[in-house]
Each structure stands twice: as C-alpha cells, then as structure tokens.
Design a protein around this motif. Structure first.
Motif, short mmCIF file in Angstrom:
data_model
loop_
_atom_site.label_atom_id
_atom_site.label_comp_id
_atom_site.label_asym_id
_atom_site.label_seq_id
_atom_site.Cartn_x
_atom_site.Cartn_y
_atom_site.Cartn_z
N ILE A 179 0.88 -1.18 0.00
CA ILE A 179 0.00 0.00 0.00
C ILE A 179 0.91 1.22 0.00
O ILE A 179 1.73 1.41 0.90
CB ILE A 179 -0.93 0.01 1.23
CG1 ILE A 179 -1.72 -1.31 1.30
CG2 ILE A 179 -1.86 1.21 1.18
CD1 ILE A 179 -2.54 -1.50 2.58
N VAL A 180 0.78 2.00 -1.05
CA VAL A 180 1.71 3.11 -1.25
C VAL A 180 1.00 4.46 -1.07
O VAL A 180 0.00 4.74 -1.74
CB VAL A 180 2.32 3.04 -2.68
CG1 VAL A 180 3.10 4.30 -3.00
CG2 VAL A 180 3.24 1.83 -2.80
N LEU A 237 -15.66 -5.01 -2.54
CA LEU A 237 -15.50 -6.19 -3.41
C LEU A 237 -14.09 -6.27 -3.97
O LEU A 237 -13.53 -7.36 -4.14
CB LEU A 237 -16.46 -6.09 -4.59
CG LEU A 237 -17.85 -6.71 -4.40
CD1 LEU A 237 -18.68 -6.49 -5.65
CD2 LEU A 237 -17.70 -8.21 -4.11
N LEU A 238 -13.54 -5.09 -4.25
CA LEU A 238 -12.21 -5.04 -4.87
C LEU A 238 -11.14 -5.69 -3.98
O LEU A 238 -10.15 -6.23 -4.47
CB LEU A 238 -11.85 -3.58 -5.18
CG LEU A 238 -10.68 -3.33 -6.11
CD1 LEU A 238 -10.86 -4.03 -7.46
CD2 LEU A 238 -10.49 -1.83 -6.34
N ILE A 239 -11.37 -5.66 -2.68
CA ILE A 239 -10.38 -6.29 -1.78
C ILE A 239 -10.23 -7.77 -2.12
O ILE A 239 -9.12 -8.31 -2.13
CB ILE A 239 -10.78 -6.11 -0.29
CG1 ILE A 239 -10.72 -4.63 0.05
CG2 ILE A 239 -9.84 -6.90 0.62
CD1 ILE A 239 -11.02 -4.32 1.51
N SER A 259 -7.59 6.54 4.97
CA SER A 259 -7.46 5.98 3.62
C SER A 259 -8.02 4.56 3.55
O SER A 259 -8.38 3.95 4.55
CB SER A 259 -5.99 5.99 3.16
OG SER A 259 -5.36 4.79 3.52
N TYR A 260 -8.03 4.06 2.33
CA TYR A 260 -8.49 2.71 1.99
C TYR A 260 -7.65 1.64 2.70
O TYR A 260 -8.06 0.50 2.85
CB TYR A 260 -8.33 2.59 0.47
CG TYR A 260 -8.92 1.38 -0.21
CD1 TYR A 260 -10.09 0.78 0.24
CD2 TYR A 260 -8.30 0.85 -1.34
CE1 TYR A 260 -10.62 -0.32 -0.42
CE2 TYR A 260 -8.83 -0.24 -2.02
CZ TYR A 260 -9.99 -0.83 -1.54
OH TYR A 260 -10.51 -1.91 -2.19
N SER A 261 -6.45 2.02 3.15
CA SER A 261 -5.53 1.01 3.68
C SER A 261 -6.12 0.28 4.89
O SER A 261 -5.89 -0.90 5.07
CB SER A 261 -4.19 1.63 4.04
OG SER A 261 -4.35 2.51 5.10
N LYS A 262 -6.90 0.98 5.71
CA LYS A 262 -7.42 0.34 6.93
C LYS A 262 -8.30 -0.87 6.59
O LYS A 262 -8.16 -1.93 7.19
CB LYS A 262 -8.21 1.35 7.78
CG LYS A 262 -8.71 0.73 9.07
CD LYS A 262 -9.22 1.74 10.04
CE LYS A 262 -9.89 1.17 11.27
NZ LYS A 262 -9.85 -0.23 11.52
N LEU A 263 -9.13 -0.70 5.57
CA LEU A 263 -10.01 -1.81 5.17
C LEU A 263 -9.19 -3.01 4.72
O LEU A 263 -9.50 -4.16 5.03
CB LEU A 263 -10.91 -1.38 3.99
CG LEU A 263 -12.17 -0.58 4.31
CD1 LEU A 263 -12.87 -0.20 3.03
CD2 LEU A 263 -13.08 -1.40 5.21
N LYS A 308 -8.73 -6.65 6.65
CA LYS A 308 -9.17 -7.87 5.96
C LYS A 308 -8.04 -8.90 5.84
O LYS A 308 -8.26 -10.09 6.08
CB LYS A 308 -9.69 -7.47 4.56
CG LYS A 308 -10.15 -8.61 3.70
CD LYS A 308 -11.47 -9.18 4.20
CE LYS A 308 -11.82 -10.45 3.45
NZ LYS A 308 -12.80 -11.26 4.13
N VAL A 309 -6.84 -8.45 5.45
CA VAL A 309 -5.79 -9.44 5.15
C VAL A 309 -4.75 -9.60 6.26
O VAL A 309 -3.97 -10.54 6.25
CB VAL A 309 -5.05 -9.13 3.81
CG1 VAL A 309 -6.02 -9.03 2.66
CG2 VAL A 309 -4.20 -7.88 3.91
N GLY A 310 -4.77 -8.67 7.22
CA GLY A 310 -3.80 -8.74 8.31
C GLY A 310 -2.54 -7.95 7.96
O GLY A 310 -2.08 -7.99 6.82
N VAL A 311 -1.99 -7.30 8.96
CA VAL A 311 -0.84 -6.42 8.72
C VAL A 311 0.38 -7.20 8.22
O VAL A 311 1.21 -6.70 7.44
CB VAL A 311 -0.53 -5.57 9.99
CG1 VAL A 311 0.03 -6.41 11.12
CG2 VAL A 311 0.39 -4.42 9.66
N GLU A 312 0.47 -8.51 8.63
CA GLU A 312 1.62 -9.32 8.21
C GLU A 312 1.60 -9.59 6.71
O GLU A 312 2.61 -9.96 6.12
CB GLU A 312 1.68 -10.64 9.01
CG GLU A 312 0.52 -11.61 8.82
CD GLU A 312 -0.77 -11.22 9.56
OE1 GLU A 312 -0.81 -10.11 10.14
OE2 GLU A 312 -1.72 -12.00 9.52
N ASN A 313 0.47 -9.38 6.08
CA ASN A 313 0.36 -9.59 4.63
C ASN A 313 0.47 -8.28 3.83
O ASN A 313 0.20 -8.25 2.63
CB ASN A 313 -0.96 -10.26 4.29
CG ASN A 313 -0.94 -11.74 4.66
OD1 ASN A 313 0.03 -12.43 4.38
ND2 ASN A 313 -2.00 -12.21 5.31
N CYS A 314 0.82 -7.21 4.53
CA CYS A 314 0.89 -5.90 3.86
C CYS A 314 2.26 -5.26 4.05
O CYS A 314 2.90 -5.45 5.08
CB CYS A 314 -0.14 -4.94 4.46
SG CYS A 314 -1.84 -5.45 4.21
#
Ligand SMILES: C[S@@+](CC[C@H](N)C(=O)[O-])C[C@H]1O[C@@H](n2cnc3c(N)ncnc32)[C@H](O)[C@@H]1O
Length: 216
Positions: free
Chosen positions: A11-12, A62-64, A88-92, A96-102
């Motif tokens: 996420i940039v 849905l895009l997530i 921002s969109y980053s929180k969603l 959803k995916v967990g911080v370890e996946n970002c």
C-alpha cells in the motif's frame, strides 16, 4: 483474516497529487508493480507505468477480494492519496488481510502539506475527516469548541459552506480559516479568511480546511 499471502500487498502513499511529492521508495514500488489499484486520479498519474490497472470507486469492498486473488500471482500495489495511515483505503485492506500480509509505504499527507504551506505546526492540531462522513459533523463542532487548531478534510457535499453554517449556528465566530485547495497541483490555492467572512467564498477541487482560534 487471510492466511499468509504469496506476495504481500503493498500500500503506497502517493502524496497530495503531484509526482514531485512522491518518495523515492514509493516510486520504486510503483515501477515494480504488476497490478496497480487506485482512484482514477492516481491511476492517471501513473499512466506511463506498464501494469494492469484496476480502478477503485464504489466497488472498494468487493475489490479487496480481487486484490487478494491477484496477490497470489502478482505484485499488487494499492495507491492511496496522501499517507496510508490518514483516512485511507488502507485500513479496510489491513483489517481484511492482516498487517503481516501488507507492506505500507508512507506518503506526504495533504494535511502535512497544508500546515507546511501556511507555516504552522501540526503537532498541536487535531483532525477530522468529513470526506464521505457527514456523520462526523458533531465531532468537528466539538473539536472547534475545545481545541485551538483543527484540520478538516472536506468533499463536495461536506464543504466549506457547510462548515461555515455549522460553526455559525453554534455561535462560534472568532476563528481564522485557512482554505488549502488542490495542494501541490497546478490549481493550488491557499487563502486565509475570518470565519465570519467565508459565506460567499467559492471552492473547487480538493480541500483541507484549517480552523484556528485568534491567538494560535
Ligand atoms: C480520503 S481522504 C484521503 C487523505 C489522505 N490519506 C491524506 O493523507 O491526505 C481525501 C481528502 O484528503 C484531502 N486531500 C487529498 N489531496 C488533497 C490535495 N491535493 N489538496 C487538498 N486536499 C487534499 C481532501 O480533503 C480529500 O477530500
């Protein structure tokens, strides 16, 4: 929460809008992306980058799922304006995916640039976003009553006029208002008004509004 993804989702933070305000690391990640996800404005900014592009609009929830599925095969970069940690969109995505996946790459926030442009500190400010959140209006009123420095993100519907009406109806009059418009863009405009005189002020584009009490 998702299990470990093959590729982390990056996420940039793309800063306030001009390429000059994008960090070197952010640019590196964008150049290496297989897929770019972002608003029309941000995708257009990187029109020269060869990557699949997916536009975020009302489909963001849905895009997530699409982003997760893409990340199994591709390096996915989600573009957000300003800084990912600031409304921002980053929180969603992280929820959803967990911080370890970002992987999160910070950017210059519109509020940072707004405060820099008017030469004021922001360490003593408080913040509220009315962008798509009319329900936050009571928070704004409370903050302005209690705090000397309030920065507000607005949008077309929750705009300067609404802020003016809301504050005046609460009997709040002695404030200076900075209207920081289209920061970093060619149409940038930074103006300062007494609250009592902003009734007829026209705004366009993106806006950060900074409300100061007289002594700040
Ligand atoms: C969804 S929020 C995103 C905030 C972003 N994460 C940040 O750190 O600036 C969008 C709001 O940020 C503000 N904004 C973003 N870019 C701006 C710019 N170039 N000039 C003025 N305000 C801006 C506007 O209030 C806009 O409605």
């Amino acid at each position: 929460m998702e299990k470990k993804l093959v590729n982390k989702i990056t996420i940039v933070g793309c800063g306030p809008g001009s390429k000059k305000h994008i960090t070197g690391l952010a640019m590196q990640r964008i150049k290496n992306a297989d897929s770019l996800i972002g608003s029309r404005r941000l995708l257009e900014l990187f029109g020269d980058i060869e990557a699949d592009k997916y536009m975020v609009n009302r489909n963001y929830k849905l895009l997530i799922m699409r982003i997760i599925s893409l990340s199994k095969r591709k390096k996915v970069v989600v573009l957000v304006s300003g800084d990912p940690g600031f409304f921002s969109y980053s929180k969603l995505i992280i929820d959803k995916v967990g911080v370890e996946n970002c992987e999160i790459i910070p950017g210059i926030s519109s509020v940072q640039l707004a405060f820099a442009s008017i030469g004021k500190t922001w360490s003593d400010a408080c913040f509220v976003s009315l962008h798509g959140r009319k329900s936050e209006f009571p928070t704004l009123i409370k903050m302005v009553k209690e705090r000397k420095k309030v920065a507000v993100l607005t949008d077309k519907a929750t705009n300067l006029k609404l802020v003016y009406k809301g504050l005046m109806s609460e009997g709040i009059r002695d404030r200076m208002v900075y209207v920081c418009e289209d920061l970093s863009l060619k149409t940038e405009r930074i103006r300062c008004f007494k609250l009592t005189s902003i009734q007829r002020v026209q705004v366009r584009g993106l806006n950060v509004i900074i409300i100061l009490d007289e002594e700040s």
